[in-house]
Design a protein around this motif. Structure first.
Motif, PDB file in Angstrom:
ATOM      1  N   VAL A 110     -13.594  14.708 -24.787  1.00  0.00           N
ATOM      2  CA  VAL A 110     -13.692  13.743 -23.703  1.00  0.00           C
ATOM      3  C   VAL A 110     -14.050  12.390 -24.315  1.00  0.00           C
ATOM      4  O   VAL A 110     -14.953  12.288 -25.147  1.00  0.00           O
ATOM      5  N   VAL A 111     -13.314  11.379 -23.902  1.00  0.00           N
ATOM      6  CA  VAL A 111     -13.407  10.056 -24.524  1.00  0.00           C
ATOM      7  C   VAL A 111     -14.004   9.077 -23.523  1.00  0.00           C
ATOM      8  O   VAL A 111     -13.423   8.825 -22.461  1.00  0.00           O
ATOM      9  N   LYS A 112     -15.162   8.513 -23.855  1.00  0.00           N
ATOM     10  CA  LYS A 112     -15.849   7.586 -22.961  1.00  0.00           C
ATOM     11  C   LYS A 112     -15.108   6.251 -22.947  1.00  0.00           C
ATOM     12  O   LYS A 112     -14.840   5.654 -23.982  1.00  0.00           O
ATOM     13  N   MET A 113     -14.800   5.789 -21.737  1.00  0.00           N
ATOM     14  CA  MET A 113     -14.068   4.538 -21.551  1.00  0.00           C
ATOM     15  C   MET A 113     -14.980   3.492 -20.923  1.00  0.00           C
ATOM     16  O   MET A 113     -15.866   3.819 -20.131  1.00  0.00           O
ATOM     17  N   PRO A 114     -14.755   2.198 -21.250  1.00  0.00           N
ATOM     18  CA  PRO A 114     -15.672   1.166 -20.752  1.00  0.00           C
ATOM     19  C   PRO A 114     -15.437   0.721 -19.317  1.00  0.00           C
ATOM     20  O   PRO A 114     -16.343   0.189 -18.670  1.00  0.00           O
ATOM     21  N   SER A 115     -14.206   0.900 -18.801  1.00  0.00           N
ATOM     22  CA  SER A 115     -13.889   0.405 -17.455  1.00  0.00           C
ATOM     23  C   SER A 115     -12.641   1.117 -16.940  1.00  0.00           C
ATOM     24  O   SER A 115     -11.900   1.752 -17.696  1.00  0.00           O
ATOM     25  N   TRP A 116     -12.417   0.957 -15.626  1.00  0.00           N
ATOM     26  CA  TRP A 116     -11.221   1.569 -15.042  1.00  0.00           C
ATOM     27  C   TRP A 116      -9.958   0.867 -15.518  1.00  0.00           C
ATOM     28  O   TRP A 116      -8.913   1.501 -15.660  1.00  0.00           O
ATOM     29  N   ASP A 120      -4.850  20.231 -28.880  1.00  0.00           N
ATOM     30  CA  ASP A 120      -5.793  19.158 -29.195  1.00  0.00           C
ATOM     31  C   ASP A 120      -5.601  18.028 -28.190  1.00  0.00           C
ATOM     32  O   ASP A 120      -4.553  17.372 -28.176  1.00  0.00           O
ATOM     33  N   LEU A 121      -6.602  17.818 -27.347  1.00  0.00           N
ATOM     34  CA  LEU A 121      -6.453  16.891 -26.225  1.00  0.00           C
ATOM     35  C   LEU A 121      -7.529  15.816 -26.237  1.00  0.00           C
ATOM     36  O   LEU A 121      -8.660  16.046 -26.659  1.00  0.00           O
ATOM     37  N   ARG A 122      -7.151  14.636 -25.727  1.00  0.00           N
ATOM     38  CA  ARG A 122      -8.084  13.533 -25.496  1.00  0.00           C
ATOM     39  C   ARG A 122      -8.055  13.211 -24.005  1.00  0.00           C
ATOM     40  O   ARG A 122      -7.007  12.869 -23.453  1.00  0.00           O
ATOM     41  N   ILE A 123      -9.218  13.350 -23.370  1.00  0.00           N
ATOM     42  CA  ILE A 123      -9.309  13.154 -21.923  1.00  0.00           C
ATOM     43  C   ILE A 123     -10.286  12.021 -21.649  1.00  0.00           C
ATOM     44  O   ILE A 123     -11.467  12.112 -21.989  1.00  0.00           O
ATOM     45  N   GLY A 124      -9.810  10.944 -21.054  1.00  0.00           N
ATOM     46  CA  GLY A 124     -10.637   9.774 -20.810  1.00  0.00           C
ATOM     47  C   GLY A 124     -11.543   9.943 -19.605  1.00  0.00           C
ATOM     48  O   GLY A 124     -11.157  10.567 -18.612  1.00  0.00           O
ATOM     49  N   PHE A 125     -12.744   9.371 -19.693  1.00  0.00           N
ATOM     50  CA  PHE A 125     -13.659   9.409 -18.557  1.00  0.00           C
ATOM     51  C   PHE A 125     -14.542   8.171 -18.546  1.00  0.00           C
ATOM     52  O   PHE A 125     -14.800   7.548 -19.579  1.00  0.00           O
ATOM     53  N   ILE A 126     -14.991   7.807 -17.348  1.00  0.00           N
ATOM     54  CA  ILE A 126     -16.008   6.782 -17.163  1.00  0.00           C
ATOM     55  C   ILE A 126     -17.350   7.512 -17.032  1.00  0.00           C
ATOM     56  O   ILE A 126     -17.427   8.535 -16.339  1.00  0.00           O
ATOM     57  N   PRO A 127     -18.426   7.032 -17.658  1.00  0.00           N
ATOM     58  CA  PRO A 127     -19.698   7.767 -17.635  1.00  0.00           C
ATOM     59  C   PRO A 127     -20.427   7.689 -16.292  1.00  0.00           C
ATOM     60  O   PRO A 127     -21.391   6.952 -16.115  1.00  0.00           O
ATOM     61  N   ILE A 128     -19.928   8.454 -15.332  1.00  0.00           N
ATOM     62  CA  ILE A 128     -20.518   8.528 -13.998  1.00  0.00           C
ATOM     63  C   ILE A 128     -20.534  10.000 -13.567  1.00  0.00           C
ATOM     64  O   ILE A 128     -19.770  10.823 -14.090  1.00  0.00           O
ATOM     65  N   THR A 129     -21.361  10.318 -12.600  1.00  0.00           N
ATOM     66  CA  THR A 129     -21.478  11.716 -12.178  1.00  0.00           C
ATOM     67  C   THR A 129     -20.219  12.223 -11.475  1.00  0.00           C
ATOM     68  O   THR A 129     -20.012  13.429 -11.375  1.00  0.00           O
ATOM     69  N   CYS A 130     -19.380  11.314 -11.002  1.00  0.00           N
ATOM     70  CA  CYS A 130     -18.109  11.729 -10.400  1.00  0.00           C
ATOM     71  C   CYS A 130     -17.253  12.515 -11.386  1.00  0.00           C
ATOM     72  O   CYS A 130     -16.416  13.323 -10.991  1.00  0.00           O
ATOM     73  N   ALA A 131     -17.438  12.246 -12.672  1.00  0.00           N
ATOM     74  CA  ALA A 131     -16.634  12.896 -13.714  1.00  0.00           C
ATOM     75  C   ALA A 131     -17.228  14.226 -14.149  1.00  0.00           C
ATOM     76  O   ALA A 131     -16.788  14.801 -15.149  1.00  0.00           O
ATOM     77  N   ALA A 187      -9.519  -0.190 -18.479  1.00  0.00           N
ATOM     78  CA  ALA A 187      -9.248   0.404 -19.788  1.00  0.00           C
ATOM     79  C   ALA A 187      -8.617   1.784 -19.645  1.00  0.00           C
ATOM     80  O   ALA A 187      -7.725   2.148 -20.422  1.00  0.00           O
ATOM     81  N   VAL A 188      -9.067   2.555 -18.645  1.00  0.00           N
ATOM     82  CA  VAL A 188      -8.442   3.861 -18.389  1.00  0.00           C
ATOM     83  C   VAL A 188      -6.975   3.673 -18.031  1.00  0.00           C
ATOM     84  O   VAL A 188      -6.088   4.352 -18.576  1.00  0.00           O
TER      85      VAL A 188
END
Length: 547
Positions: free
Chosen positions: A216-222, A184-195, A224-225
């Motif tokens: 996959v967990v949407k993050m608000p900023s780098w 069970d994993l949580r993987i952070g990402f910024i909502p951009i096409t790079c991800a 925050a990541v």
């Protein structure tokens, strides 16, 4: 209806074909199954029916494969069949031969062209992609299904006593991974096409394939990541390529060891300018006095922007104001006039055009073709605690990157990642970025297929260039960077943080082409970077441009 004479002639011809097959083939010493020799393909080209459906009927009568194979073929991606067939026929199970086959296929223009060259000029016709075409005819579908079934049989060890229903050579067949420490994993990402590889692996099943229940967990900023990584709130993360170096060295935060496991994307950014400046921006010198947004201080965006501005005589720390803007906020700030331009990841450059808020001045691909942008990363501690999980997770990401690299898959991916839970963008905006067919906001319709691309190999030369620019710009202003990355430590920093050898190993296991070298000379728009002499490169830049 066939006459008795025609029927006898048909079966006589069939007996002749069986004799040819018997001549060229023998049963497998391991499983007792049916295997084709290299001469089979000559036989197929000369003696088999030209219509695929008729060919399949002939093969059933000859016992080459069983009708149940048709059920398997429905789930097998045609591209994977072609790739599997090429690798098994020419690679013969040798990883080095398989890498050579894939490299030759790349030189031939892709698997499609290589398959046609190997198996006949009409091979491509049999493998037209009908799955995504709602208007396909029943005949066209049967043709593809028939040939797919034949290749499933011919490329798999088929014991005489075993049904072909056991074949599991499918794109999404589960991979058995032993001893996963965590599923069970949580993987952070910024909502951009790079991800893209990180995001698409959830809806398209790449995480599930490797045994993970991953969110996959949407993050608000780098920022925050970074903070969530340090706090242990995420298992792994989407990071900007310079971030693992900066965090490990304690730049902008307390020192926290992070490894860059694989590259998420290459290219994929742009300099976008507010519409009020149309006709006024022709080069870097025209940005003097601008407020310019970048997503994070320790980003390729900031480093590439500074590189570009300096070539026009602009001091990035004096002549303009560069500040961090979370990508999702960039368009609003551009419209409000809080910033005049930005160097951001997509889809926010294309979205600015879509909203008629700005125009694309320059793709970063033009500054440095093939430059790294974002990466898949995890902390040193997490990797140490979960070595099997980390390896399998990185492999899933690398496989997804390989899938995303194929232009034929981009439309499907755009639909999958545009949804609210992921990018939350109009699908036409994301599709324009991924396919490279886009309007630039200046009245031009452009076609740049590698506007964004996906190559997971983390070149050590990437690490050395990033380190050289961190030294050049000394972003903290206290020479901490220059102390941490002394002239003789570039190579040490890169090899400690960029996991190049592991990425190569996993790529080869997946049948992807991976370089043997870890360094290469990087050609940028205004100079060439020799990774063996990064400090000399910095000194020459400062001497040439004064900053």
């Amino acid at each position: 209806m066939l006459s008795k004479t025609d029927e006898l002639n048909q079966w006589s011809n069939l007996d002749h074909k069986q004799q040819i097959i018997s001549k060229f083939n023998s049963s497998c010493s391991v499983c007792g199954g049916f295997h084709m020799s290299s001469d089979h393909w000559k036989f197929m080209a000369e003696d088999m029916p030209k219509e695929p459906v008729e060919m399949i009927d002939d093969l059933i009568k000859m016992g080459v494969y069983k009708p149940n194979t048709l059920k398997v073929a429905q789930t097998v991606n045609a591209a994977d069949i072609r790739k599997t067939l090429l690798l098994r026929a020419a690679g013969k199970g040798n990883p080095q031969r398989e890498r050579l086959v894939l490299e030759l296929a790349k030189q031939a223009g892709g698997i499609e062209n290589a398959f046609a060259a190997a198996f006949g000029a009409n091979a491509g016709e049999f493998f037209g992609d009908v799955v995504h075409n709602s208007e396909f005819s029943r005949r066209r579908f049967l043709k593809n299904l028939a040939v797919g079934a034949a290749l499933v049989s011919l490329t798999n060890c088929a014991p005489n006593q075993q049904s072909q229903e056991s074949v599991t050579d499918t794109a999404n067949a589960p991979v058995i991974v032993d001893n996963l420490e965590k599923k069970d994993l949580r993987i952070g990402f910024i909502p951009i096409t790079c991800a893209t590889p990180i995001i698409m692996s959830e809806p398209l099943g790449f995480y599930k394939k490797y045994g993970f229940n991953a969110q996959v967990v949407k993050m608000p900023s780098w920022g925050a990541v970074r903070d969530s990584a340090i706090a242990g709130e995420l298992d792994a993360y989407h990071m900007l390529a310079p971030m693992p170096i900066a965090m490990t060295l304690g730049l902008g935060s307390a020192s926290f060891g992070v490894k860059l496991a694989s590259i998420e994307n290459i290219n994929g950014q742009a300099i976008t300018v507010a519409n009020k400046y149309k006709g006024k921006i022709n080069g870097p010198a025209d940005f003097k006095g601008f407020n310019i947004g970048v997503p994070f201080p320790y980003s390729m965006h900031n480093l590439l922007l500074r590189y570009y501005l300096a070539t026009g005589g602009i001091d990035p720390d004096r002549d303009v104001k560069i500040r961090a803007v979370p990508p999702p906020d960039s368009i609003a700030q551009l419209i409000a006039g809080d910033i005049d331009a930005y160097l951001m990841p997509d889809p926010f450059n294309q979205r600015a055009v879509y909203e008629e808020a700005g125009f694309i001045h320059k793709l970063t691909k033009e500054l440095w073709p093939g430059h790294p942008c974002c990466a898949f990363a995890a902390s040193d501690n997490w990797i140490d605690q979960n070595p099997n999980t980390f390896r399998a997770l990185n492999k899933a990401i690398i496989e997804a990157a390989g899938y995303a690299r194929n232009p034929a898959n981009r439309v499907e991916i755009a639909k999958a990642i545009s949804e609210r839970a992921f990018l939350n963008q109009p699908v036409e905006v994301v599709e324009a970025v991924l396919t490279g067919n886009f309007d630039d906001g200046l009245g031009n319709s452009r076609s740049v297929p590698d506007r964004i691309d996906f190559d997971p190999y983390p070149w050590q030369s990437f690490a050395n260039w990033i380190s050289s620019q961190l030294v050049r710009w000394d972003l903290q202003g206290d020479s901490k960077v220059k102390t941490a990355i002394a002239a003789d430590k570039y190579e040490e920093v890169g090899k400690e943080i960029f996991m190049t050898d592991l990425a190569r190993e996993l790529a080869v296991e997946l049948g992807q082409t991976a370089p043997d070298d870890i360094y290469r000379t990087e050609t940028l728009e205004f100079d060439t970077f020799d990774p063996a002499n990064p400090q000399k490169y910095v000194d020459e830049q400062i001497k040439k441009y004064g900053v």
